[in-house]
Design a protein around this motif. Sequence first.
Motif, PDB file in Angstrom:
ATOM      1  N   TRP A  16       0.826  -1.208   0.000  1.00  0.00           N
ATOM      2  CA  TRP A  16       0.000   0.000   0.000  1.00  0.00           C
ATOM      3  C   TRP A  16       0.861   1.259   0.000  1.00  0.00           C
ATOM      4  CZ3 TRP A  16      -0.151   3.283   4.377  1.00  0.00           C
ATOM      5  CH2 TRP A  16      -1.089   4.327   4.296  1.00  0.00           C
ATOM      6  N   ALA A  17       2.021   1.186   0.684  1.00  0.00           N
ATOM      7  CA  ALA A  17       2.916   2.334   0.777  1.00  0.00           C
ATOM      8  C   ALA A  17       3.819   2.476  -0.444  1.00  0.00           C
ATOM      9  CB  ALA A  17       3.767   2.219   2.045  1.00  0.00           C
ATOM     10  N   GLY A  18       3.678   1.574  -1.410  1.00  0.00           N
ATOM     11  CA  GLY A  18       4.480   1.662  -2.628  1.00  0.00           C
ATOM     12  C   GLY A  18       5.836   1.003  -2.539  1.00  0.00           C
ATOM     13  N   LEU A  19       6.068   0.170  -1.525  1.00  0.00           N
ATOM     14  CA  LEU A  19       7.343  -0.533  -1.401  1.00  0.00           C
ATOM     15  C   LEU A  19       7.317  -1.818  -2.226  1.00  0.00           C
ATOM     16  CD1 LEU A  19       7.915  -0.176   2.462  1.00  0.00           C
ATOM     17  CD2 LEU A  19       8.600   1.382   0.630  1.00  0.00           C
ATOM     18  N   ARG A  20       8.460  -2.182  -2.743  1.00  0.00           N
ATOM     19  CA  ARG A  20       8.562  -3.421  -3.509  1.00  0.00           C
ATOM     20  C   ARG A  20       8.770  -4.584  -2.536  1.00  0.00           C
ATOM     21  NH1 ARG A  20      13.458  -3.153  -6.876  1.00  0.00           N
ATOM     22  NH2 ARG A  20      14.233  -2.215  -4.946  1.00  0.00           N
ATOM     23  N   VAL A  21       7.956  -5.611  -2.678  1.00  0.00           N
ATOM     24  CA  VAL A  21       8.005  -6.757  -1.764  1.00  0.00           C
ATOM     25  C   VAL A  21       8.309  -8.022  -2.561  1.00  0.00           C
ATOM     26  CG1 VAL A  21       6.757  -8.126  -0.064  1.00  0.00           C
ATOM     27  CG2 VAL A  21       6.366  -5.652  -0.204  1.00  0.00           C
ATOM     28  N   ALA A  22       9.365  -8.703  -2.184  1.00  0.00           N
ATOM     29  CA  ALA A  22       9.780  -9.924  -2.873  1.00  0.00           C
ATOM     30  C   ALA A  22       9.187 -11.153  -2.200  1.00  0.00           C
ATOM     31  CB  ALA A  22      11.308 -10.031  -2.887  1.00  0.00           C
ATOM     32  N   ILE A  23       9.049 -12.216  -2.981  1.00  0.00           N
ATOM     33  CA  ILE A  23       8.632 -13.517  -2.462  1.00  0.00           C
ATOM     34  C   ILE A  23       9.836 -14.449  -2.485  1.00  0.00           C
ATOM     35  CG2 ILE A  23       7.271 -15.595  -2.957  1.00  0.00           C
ATOM     36  CD1 ILE A  23       5.051 -13.815  -3.966  1.00  0.00           C
ATOM     37  N   VAL A  24      10.103 -15.128  -1.373  1.00  0.00           N
ATOM     38  CA  VAL A  24      11.121 -16.178  -1.324  1.00  0.00           C
ATOM     39  C   VAL A  24      10.429 -17.488  -0.970  1.00  0.00           C
ATOM     40  CG1 VAL A  24      12.883 -14.510  -0.613  1.00  0.00           C
ATOM     41  CG2 VAL A  24      11.703 -15.861   1.130  1.00  0.00           C
ATOM     42  N   ALA A  25      11.114 -18.582  -1.179  1.00  0.00           N
ATOM     43  CA  ALA A  25      10.514 -19.895  -0.935  1.00  0.00           C
ATOM     44  C   ALA A  25      10.206 -20.099   0.541  1.00  0.00           C
ATOM     45  CB  ALA A  25      11.452 -20.996  -1.424  1.00  0.00           C
ATOM     46  N   GLY A  26       8.951 -20.441   0.827  1.00  0.00           N
ATOM     47  CA  GLY A  26       8.569 -20.762   2.193  1.00  0.00           C
ATOM     48  C   GLY A  26       8.843 -22.212   2.516  1.00  0.00           C
ATOM     49  N   ASP A  27       8.324 -22.665   3.641  1.00  0.00           N
ATOM     50  CA  ASP A  27       8.532 -24.038   4.101  1.00  0.00           C
ATOM     51  C   ASP A  27       7.183 -24.579   4.548  1.00  0.00           C
ATOM     52  OD1 ASP A  27       9.104 -26.356   5.605  1.00  0.00           O
ATOM     53  OD2 ASP A  27      11.080 -25.601   6.153  1.00  0.00           O
ATOM     54  N   ARG A  28       6.800 -25.759   4.054  1.00  0.00           N
ATOM     55  CA  ARG A  28       5.479 -26.302   4.387  1.00  0.00           C
ATOM     56  C   ARG A  28       5.363 -26.665   5.869  1.00  0.00           C
ATOM     57  NH1 ARG A  28       2.463 -26.240   0.152  1.00  0.00           N
ATOM     58  NH2 ARG A  28       3.367 -26.369  -1.930  1.00  0.00           N
ATOM     59  N   ASP A  29       6.487 -26.824   6.557  1.00  0.00           N
ATOM     60  CA  ASP A  29       6.425 -27.062   7.999  1.00  0.00           C
ATOM     61  C   ASP A  29       6.348 -25.763   8.795  1.00  0.00           C
ATOM     62  OD1 ASP A  29       6.426 -29.793   7.782  1.00  0.00           O
ATOM     63  OD2 ASP A  29       8.584 -30.016   8.069  1.00  0.00           O
ATOM     64  N   ASN A  30       6.469 -24.626   8.122  1.00  0.00           N
ATOM     65  CA  ASN A  30       6.407 -23.333   8.805  1.00  0.00           C
ATOM     66  C   ASN A  30       4.941 -22.958   9.031  1.00  0.00           C
ATOM     67  OD1 ASN A  30       7.116 -20.841   9.895  1.00  0.00           O
ATOM     68  ND2 ASN A  30       7.414 -19.866   7.892  1.00  0.00           N
ATOM     69  N   ILE A  31       4.248 -23.791   9.788  1.00  0.00           N
ATOM     70  CA  ILE A  31       2.799 -23.644   9.962  1.00  0.00           C
ATOM     71  C   ILE A  31       2.494 -22.594  11.017  1.00  0.00           C
ATOM     72  CG2 ILE A  31       2.379 -26.048   9.295  1.00  0.00           C
ATOM     73  CD1 ILE A  31       1.904 -26.636  12.308  1.00  0.00           C
ATOM     74  N   LYS A  32       1.312 -21.998  10.896  1.00  0.00           N
ATOM     75  CA  LYS A  32       0.792 -21.113  11.929  1.00  0.00           C
ATOM     76  C   LYS A  32      -0.224 -21.901  12.742  1.00  0.00           C
ATOM     77  CE  LYS A  32      -1.420 -16.658  12.767  1.00  0.00           C
ATOM     78  NZ  LYS A  32      -1.995 -15.442  12.152  1.00  0.00           N
ATOM     79  N   ILE A  33       0.047 -22.052  14.021  1.00  0.00           N
ATOM     80  CA  ILE A  33      -0.845 -22.817  14.883  1.00  0.00           C
ATOM     81  C   ILE A  33      -2.093 -21.985  15.148  1.00  0.00           C
ATOM     82  CG2 ILE A  33      -1.110 -23.852  17.163  1.00  0.00           C
ATOM     83  CD1 ILE A  33       1.877 -24.468  17.104  1.00  0.00           C
ATOM     84  N   THR A  34      -3.236 -22.465  14.667  1.00  0.00           N
ATOM     85  CA  THR A  34      -4.485 -21.716  14.733  1.00  0.00           C
ATOM     86  C   THR A  34      -5.606 -22.535  15.357  1.00  0.00           C
ATOM     87  OG1 THR A  34      -3.836 -20.521  12.730  1.00  0.00           O
ATOM     88  CG2 THR A  34      -6.159 -20.380  13.378  1.00  0.00           C
ATOM     89  N   HIS A  35      -5.734 -23.791  14.949  1.00  0.00           N
ATOM     90  CA  HIS A  35      -6.815 -24.656  15.403  1.00  0.00           C
ATOM     91  C   HIS A  35      -6.250 -25.780  16.279  1.00  0.00           C
ATOM     92  CE1 HIS A  35      -9.357 -22.528  12.602  1.00  0.00           C
ATOM     93  NE2 HIS A  35      -8.493 -22.768  11.625  1.00  0.00           N
ATOM     94  N   PRO A  36      -7.078 -26.432  17.085  1.00  0.00           N
ATOM     95  CA  PRO A  36      -6.591 -27.506  17.966  1.00  0.00           C
ATOM     96  C   PRO A  36      -5.803 -28.577  17.220  1.00  0.00           C
ATOM     97  CG  PRO A  36      -8.823 -26.910  18.572  1.00  0.00           C
ATOM     98  CD  PRO A  36      -8.516 -26.125  17.323  1.00  0.00           C
ATOM     99  N   GLY A  37      -6.243 -28.935  16.022  1.00  0.00           N
ATOM    100  CA  GLY A  37      -5.535 -29.973  15.279  1.00  0.00           C
ATOM    101  C   GLY A  37      -4.130 -29.583  14.871  1.00  0.00           C
ATOM    102  N   ASP A  38      -3.846 -28.266  14.857  1.00  0.00           N
ATOM    103  CA  ASP A  38      -2.501 -27.820  14.477  1.00  0.00           C
ATOM    104  C   ASP A  38      -1.458 -28.237  15.505  1.00  0.00           C
ATOM    105  OD1 ASP A  38      -3.539 -26.624  12.210  1.00  0.00           O
ATOM    106  OD2 ASP A  38      -3.813 -24.673  13.182  1.00  0.00           O
ATOM    107  N   PHE A  39      -1.893 -28.410  16.769  1.00  0.00           N
ATOM    108  CA  PHE A  39      -0.940 -28.861  17.780  1.00  0.00           C
ATOM    109  C   PHE A  39      -0.501 -30.297  17.511  1.00  0.00           C
ATOM    110  CE2 PHE A  39      -2.518 -25.185  20.025  1.00  0.00           C
ATOM    111  CZ  PHE A  39      -1.376 -24.715  20.665  1.00  0.00           C
ATOM    112  N   THR A  40      -1.426 -31.104  17.022  1.00  0.00           N
ATOM    113  CA  THR A  40      -1.076 -32.472  16.661  1.00  0.00           C
ATOM    114  C   THR A  40      -0.066 -32.486  15.535  1.00  0.00           C
ATOM    115  OG1 THR A  40      -3.274 -33.236  17.320  1.00  0.00           O
ATOM    116  CG2 THR A  40      -2.003 -34.690  15.883  1.00  0.00           C
ATOM    117  N   ARG A  41      -0.296 -31.613  14.535  1.00  0.00           N
ATOM    118  CA  ARG A  41       0.646 -31.545  13.428  1.00  0.00           C
ATOM    119  C   ARG A  41       2.000 -31.032  13.909  1.00  0.00           C
ATOM    120  NH1 ARG A  41       0.284 -27.906   7.854  1.00  0.00           N
ATOM    121  NH2 ARG A  41       2.265 -28.647   7.003  1.00  0.00           N
ATOM    122  N   ALA A  42       1.996 -30.057  14.824  1.00  0.00           N
ATOM    123  CA  ALA A  42       3.252 -29.532  15.347  1.00  0.00           C
ATOM    124  C   ALA A  42       4.044 -30.620  16.070  1.00  0.00           C
ATOM    125  CB  ALA A  42       2.974 -28.363  16.293  1.00  0.00           C
TER     126      ALA A  42
END
Length: 396
Positions: free
Chosen positions: A199-225
């Motif tokens: 929004w501020a006009g800055l250039r933002v790059a994308i780099v490769a993420g990691d499928r294990d870099n999960i965000k714990i949100t729901h109860p089942g995410d703790f099992t996955r963690a």
Amino acid sequence: MRQKSIAVLVVAAGKGERVSADGSTDPKQYRLVAGKPVLARTISAFLGVPNLTRLVTVIHADHAERYAALRLDDERLLPPVVGGASRQASVLEGLKALAPHKPDLVLIQDAARPFATLQVIGDVIAALDQYEGALPAIGVTDTIKRSADGRQVTVTEDRSQLFAAQTPQGFRFGQIFSAHMRASTIRRQFTDDAEIAEWAGLRVAIVAGDRDNIKITHPGDFTRAERIISGDQTMETRVGTGFDVHPFEPGDAVWLGGVRIPHKAKLKGHSDADVALHALTDAILGAIGEGDIGVHFPPSDMQWRGAASTVFLKHAGALVARAGGRIVNLDVTIVCEAPRIGPHVAAMQGIIAETLGIATTRIAIKATTSEQLGFTGREEGIVAMASASVEVPRVD
């Protein structure tokens, strides 16, 4: 060229109510995963970042005691900051706390993502050499449907252009701070910091993420963690040792552990003769069954004449990564009457840590003399011994 200072802002101001359905009374960032609080895991993941100068955590006003109970101890940790009514407001509070320290770069991390790797973090930092912002992301593999009412498909999206954003999201500090200040004056809530940068006009790059870099949100995410962590059980620990000797010759300084130390002589060798890094490189190579320095960098090859031994060490670290492994700890002992090693240990640890992308706390460097016995006692040369502990995938 001066290395850029890096600050980390961990956003932990939420109540974590979305995971309370499983009966837990703890907010998600303070719940245990494999015996350790999620927030403690997240913070620990960033303490190994080279050039990290400050880390601030933004917490909920009701969580001061919970945060204190983590008993985090690192001189780079700032006191926690109380967040605002939204994630956006909380990030701004954290940026205000970091502003007096004037970092060059800032990494903004969700507290509920405890599995950010040094590879992902390093890629985000590297992208900031060319872009004002960067974030890790995973390409969307599912077919994505858009629906106006949640019942009927309106259109199928082109998934080749869609990416799922992760954190840490990195920025040049002054620019993202200014963008957040401006964004706080308008009646709009942004979904993440990268959107504010866009929004501020800055250039933002994308780099490769990691499928294990999960965000714990729901109860089942703790099992996955838990499963992600238990995956370490498919790893095995191997230990390698290294030993090297170099004699003195006329000169005015020696290279030890990547540090140039003034001395009445220098070490004789085909490269820079850094006996400590040579022993350490051999220890790492030995742990993964990859021979020794001579196999990878033959002394008969003139391109290595006078080469910095950090090149050899970095190669050994890359071989560990290629094998899917990680360096657990390194231990080096330097034997000499002179020069004095103690004043240079911290600098050596820093260079080794930066070369290998590991925390300095995983590196031990010790020095001793031979009580004036033998060739080291006669100050004819220096000996170094090293051991390396490395985790690699188990091979049955």
